[in-house]
Design an enzyme around this catalytic site. Structure first.
Site, PDB file in Angstrom:
ATOM      1  N   HIS A  62       0.823  -1.202   0.000  1.00 41.22           N
ATOM      2  CA  HIS A  62       0.000   0.000   0.000  1.00 41.22           C
ATOM      3  C   HIS A  62       0.863   1.261   0.000  1.00 41.22           C
ATOM      4  O   HIS A  62       1.921   1.308   0.639  1.00 41.22           O
ATOM      5  CB  HIS A  62      -0.904   0.028   1.234  1.00 41.22           C
ATOM      6  CG  HIS A  62      -2.139  -0.800   1.106  1.00 41.22           C
ATOM      7  ND1 HIS A  62      -3.040  -0.641   0.069  1.00 41.22           N
ATOM      8  CD2 HIS A  62      -2.642  -1.798   1.894  1.00 41.22           C
ATOM      9  CE1 HIS A  62      -4.040  -1.498   0.221  1.00 41.22           C
ATOM     10  NE2 HIS A  62      -3.824  -2.224   1.310  1.00 41.22           N
ATOM     11  N   CYS A  95       0.231   2.615  -4.738  1.00 40.11           N
ATOM     12  CA  CYS A  95      -0.573   3.790  -5.102  1.00 40.11           C
ATOM     13  C   CYS A  95       0.173   5.081  -4.751  1.00 40.11           C
ATOM     14  O   CYS A  95       0.978   5.114  -3.826  1.00 40.11           O
ATOM     15  CB  CYS A  95      -1.909   3.761  -4.367  1.00 40.11           C
ATOM     16  SG  CYS A  95      -2.952   2.345  -4.775  1.00 40.11           S
TER      17      CYS A  95
END
Length: 325
Positions: free
Chosen positions: A115, A171
């Site tokens: 993440h 991301c």
């Protein structure tokens, strides 16, 4: 020794700063981090392909670029060894190991799949007002790791001519290593007019950075910032003045700072889209320039994904050079 870009000196004559490109024939070390956040039900959610990404990158480095397993540290959250868990402390310790004792012509490789996110920028070097971050497996207890910290640990200590290749499959990762030169698919630095405008200030910043002269670095940064107008321009100039490094650092990221990166399936296996595209592009053709590789990675992804992988560097580079690591 290769040079790239011309800058105007104080006497108005053009001068070309020289940067030493790594031949990648020294020692090779790698750090691969894959975090699926197994069993976690926090805000971010569990992922599927990140551990696979780390293991695939290790195989890829050994097969294509001569790395040895004993010189590759793996941090994955399926590990039964507490020291190999991708906790915040272990990640920071492994980053320090990666760059320890680095010399010219060494080749270091950093891969992160997990993440990523953003947090408010506190030092003015981000045009959008946000720093990029990665999330260790214990982020809920220990918090994230900010791009400023990763730059300080993995970029700042490196000597001229030492190569660090980084891949961020996460991301909001466009500038996750805080490298100030971001390239278009035409192989040009975005905002190319800055080089002529910044001139001597950029060269002074490089010298101050290499000497560890933070006072001189700050003065160089301020001399560049004085000519800026608007927060985005100011941030761009601060980044180039304070983040330009004589080391040979190149980062590939899965998307722009404003985008997300896909955790997906390819050929029946869970994988990060960027990790898959990077290894696929090089496996298909090991002799590519940086510009060609950027375009080929984007071509692999564009039919299925909206994310646009980014290429950035620690100093101006010639993207027609062949990719090596």
């Amino acid at each position: 020794m290769q040079t790239y870009g011309h800058f105007q000196g104080p006497d108005h004559r053009e001068i070309a700063p020289s940067f030493q490109y790594s031949q990648c024939n020294g020692k090779k070390k790698a750090l691969c981090i894959g975090i699926n956040y197994l069993g976690q039900s926090g805000d971010l959610g569990e992922l599927k392909g990140c551990i696979n990404d780390a293991k695939n990158i290790r195989k890829f480095l050994c097969r294509h670029f001569g790395y040895k397993k004993k010189d590759i540290v793996m941090l994955t959250d399926d590990s039964t060894n507490e020291m190999m868990q991708p906790t915040r402390d272990n990640i920071l310790r492994a980053m320090q190991w990666l760059v320890q004792g680095a010399r010219a012509n060494d080749s270091l490789f950093f891969h992160y799949s997990g993440h990523g996110g953003q947090t408010k920028d506190l030092d003015g070097d981000e045009g959008d007002g946000y720093d990029e971050v990665i999330y260790p497996v214990d982020y809920e207890a220990k918090s994230h790791i900010v791009d400023d910290i990763m730059h300080d640990i993995m970029v700042k200590p490196l000597p001229p001519g030492c190569r660090l290749t980084a891949i961020f499959d996460s991301c909001h990762s466009g500038s996750a290593l805080d490298l100030p030169y971001i390239y278009s698919t035409e192989g040009k630095v975005k905002e190319p007019n800055l080089a002529a405008e910044a001139g001597q200030g950029l060269l002074s910043a490089v010298g101050s950075y290499a000497r560890g002269d933070m006072s001189g670095l700050f003065k160089s940064a301020m001399s560049i910032v004085k000519t800026a107008t608007g927060s985005t321009q100011k941030a761009d100039k601060i980044a180039k003045a304070t983040r330009t490094s004589p080391a040979d650092v190149i980062s590939w990221s899965g998307c722009k700072d404003s985008q997300t990166s896909a955790d997906t399936q390819e050929a029946g296996n869970a994988t990060g889209a960027m990790s898959f595209a990077f290894t696929s592009a090089i496996s298909a053709n090991s002799q590519q320039s940086y510009q060609e590789l950027l375009n080929n990675i984007r071509d692999i992804l564009k039919s299925k994904y909206s994310q646009k992988p980014q290429l950035s560097s620690s100093h101006p580079m010639d993207t027609n050079l062949m990719f090596i690591c």
